[in-house]
Design a protein around this motif. Sequence first.
Motif, mmCIF file in Angstrom:
data_model
loop_
_atom_site.group_PDB
_atom_site.id
_atom_site.type_symbol
_atom_site.label_atom_id
_atom_site.label_comp_id
_atom_site.label_asym_id
_atom_site.label_seq_id
_atom_site.Cartn_x
_atom_site.Cartn_y
_atom_site.Cartn_z
ATOM 1 N N GLY A 189 -40.371 56.585 24.647
ATOM 2 C CA GLY A 189 -40.637 55.934 23.357
ATOM 3 C C GLY A 189 -41.561 54.740 23.501
ATOM 4 O O GLY A 189 -42.624 54.829 24.135
ATOM 5 N N PRO A 190 -41.154 53.591 22.978
ATOM 6 C CA PRO A 190 -42.039 52.419 22.988
ATOM 7 C C PRO A 190 -42.293 51.847 24.380
ATOM 8 O O PRO A 190 -43.164 50.998 24.557
ATOM 9 N N LYS B 216 -46.259 53.867 20.062
ATOM 10 C CA LYS B 216 -45.971 53.993 18.621
ATOM 11 C C LYS B 216 -45.973 55.475 18.215
ATOM 12 O O LYS B 216 -46.846 55.945 17.490
ATOM 13 N N GLY C 224 -44.073 57.210 16.264
ATOM 14 C CA GLY C 224 -43.773 57.557 14.869
ATOM 15 C C GLY C 224 -44.715 56.912 13.867
ATOM 16 O O GLY C 224 -44.475 56.994 12.652
ATOM 17 N N ALA C 225 -45.803 56.314 14.345
ATOM 18 C CA ALA C 225 -46.741 55.648 13.410
ATOM 19 C C ALA C 225 -47.398 56.688 12.502
ATOM 20 O O ALA C 225 -47.745 57.782 12.952
ATOM 21 N N LYS D 117 -47.350 62.036 11.730
ATOM 22 C CA LYS D 117 -47.034 60.945 12.641
ATOM 23 C C LYS D 117 -47.913 61.104 13.883
ATOM 24 O O LYS D 117 -48.385 62.211 14.188
ATOM 25 N N ILE E 189 -38.414 60.808 14.652
ATOM 26 C CA ILE E 189 -39.076 60.376 15.902
ATOM 27 C C ILE E 189 -38.604 58.980 16.314
ATOM 28 O O ILE E 189 -38.286 58.744 17.476
ATOM 29 N N ASP E 190 -38.545 58.070 15.352
ATOM 30 C CA ASP E 190 -38.266 56.676 15.714
ATOM 31 C C ASP E 190 -36.785 56.326 15.728
ATOM 32 O O ASP E 190 -36.438 55.169 15.932
ATOM 33 N N VAL E 191 -35.917 57.316 15.457
ATOM 34 C CA VAL E 191 -34.499 56.956 15.359
ATOM 35 C C VAL E 191 -33.651 57.637 16.443
ATOM 36 O O VAL E 191 -32.426 57.657 16.353
ATOM 37 N N ASN E 192 -34.346 58.179 17.463
ATOM 38 C CA ASN E 192 -33.654 58.726 18.629
ATOM 39 C C ASN E 192 -32.673 59.842 18.275
ATOM 40 O O ASN E 192 -31.580 59.944 18.833
#
Length: 338
Positions: free
Chosen positions: A37-38, A46, A48-49, A61, A113-116
């Motif tokens: 991830g980050p 990024k 999930g941008a 995304k 994507i950004d919430v695992n």
Amino acid sequence: MPLQTDNSHGEIPEALRPALIALCDVGAQLSRIIALGPLGDALGGKLGAEVGSNTDGDTQKALDVMADELFAEALKGTGVRWYASEEQDEVVEIDTQGTLALAIDPLDGSSNIDVNVSIGTIFGIQPALDQGEETFLRDGTHLLASGYFIYGPQTILVATFGDGVRHFILNRDSGMFEEAPKPPSIPSTASEFAINASNYRHWASPVRAYIDDCIAGVEGPRGRNFNMRWVASLVAETHRIMSRGGIFLYPSDSRDGYQNGRLRLVYECAPIAFLVEQAGGKATTGTKRILSCVPDQLHTRVPFVFGTSDKVERVATYHDLPQNEVSALFGNRGLFRA
Ligand SMILES: O=P(O)(O)OC[C@H]1O[C@](O)(COP(=O)(O)O)[C@@H](O)[C@@H]1O
Ligand SMILES: [Mg+2]
Ligand SMILES: [Mg+2]
């Protein structure tokens, strides 16, 4: 070679092996990128941008676009001529010598994507015709293979070559997808349903009636309790149903643009339907077998209902009931006990 097969489950067709290996290479790469991830270098972390929108107006995304590019590149020279992706407006010819056509949802469940939460990749492979578009505008009975990668606590490839379902777990130590011993098969009894219930008011009455009766539990016409799940990742819902049964519904509804539901026939529903049938389940639009549906466009959507066979059949019977039966809360639907 990132794939270790157990031939007691059957041979993987020779013509499909190079494409499958390329898919596994990218699947393993995406698994690493998603896990970091980050913290990773990819896309500046990024993943999930929001970077644009695809042909259907869905937000793209950064990871959607990256996954699409990685798969398209890796599949060159593997026998795949035509490449059809959720992220591309039109079919792309990636190898004039290829004899296969591959449809792909490079990254499914993008909102997660950004919430695992588990996300995935869905693909279907069929023989190539002379024209790309014409190849994909055929029903799903032409599929030679289909599968999904799920990027979750384990990264797993679940695939069918038309003779049952196989699953391969990514061993992070060896970097290989190793065949797991027990092939998945959908249990014949289950008590879970999956639907985005926030759309209840937009559904047609047969779907409302089916869900009303599940929610009514022991007090309702079904006479037993059900549990509900909604992950908003088709691969994650599919994997749960492959493991312990149940039913998934993304029906059509009355919202603008949802008259055929949300999910796309060519690279989401048909490949999953092939897997589900091979695992002993059923997949329909609610009334019609998904593998018999002919897309009129590459990105055609279709209502999607799949899972344990008798549950999927039951949904169809709700569509046959007279209007006064499905609009009443329970009505005389006592005939649906059990
Ligand atoms: O947000 P909603 O309307 O519940 O839709 C969820 C569905 O949309 C999807 O995310 C669509 O797939 P993409 O992420 O590939 O566009 C499915 O995985 C999921 O089942
Ligand atoms: Mg998808
Ligand atoms: Mg997608």
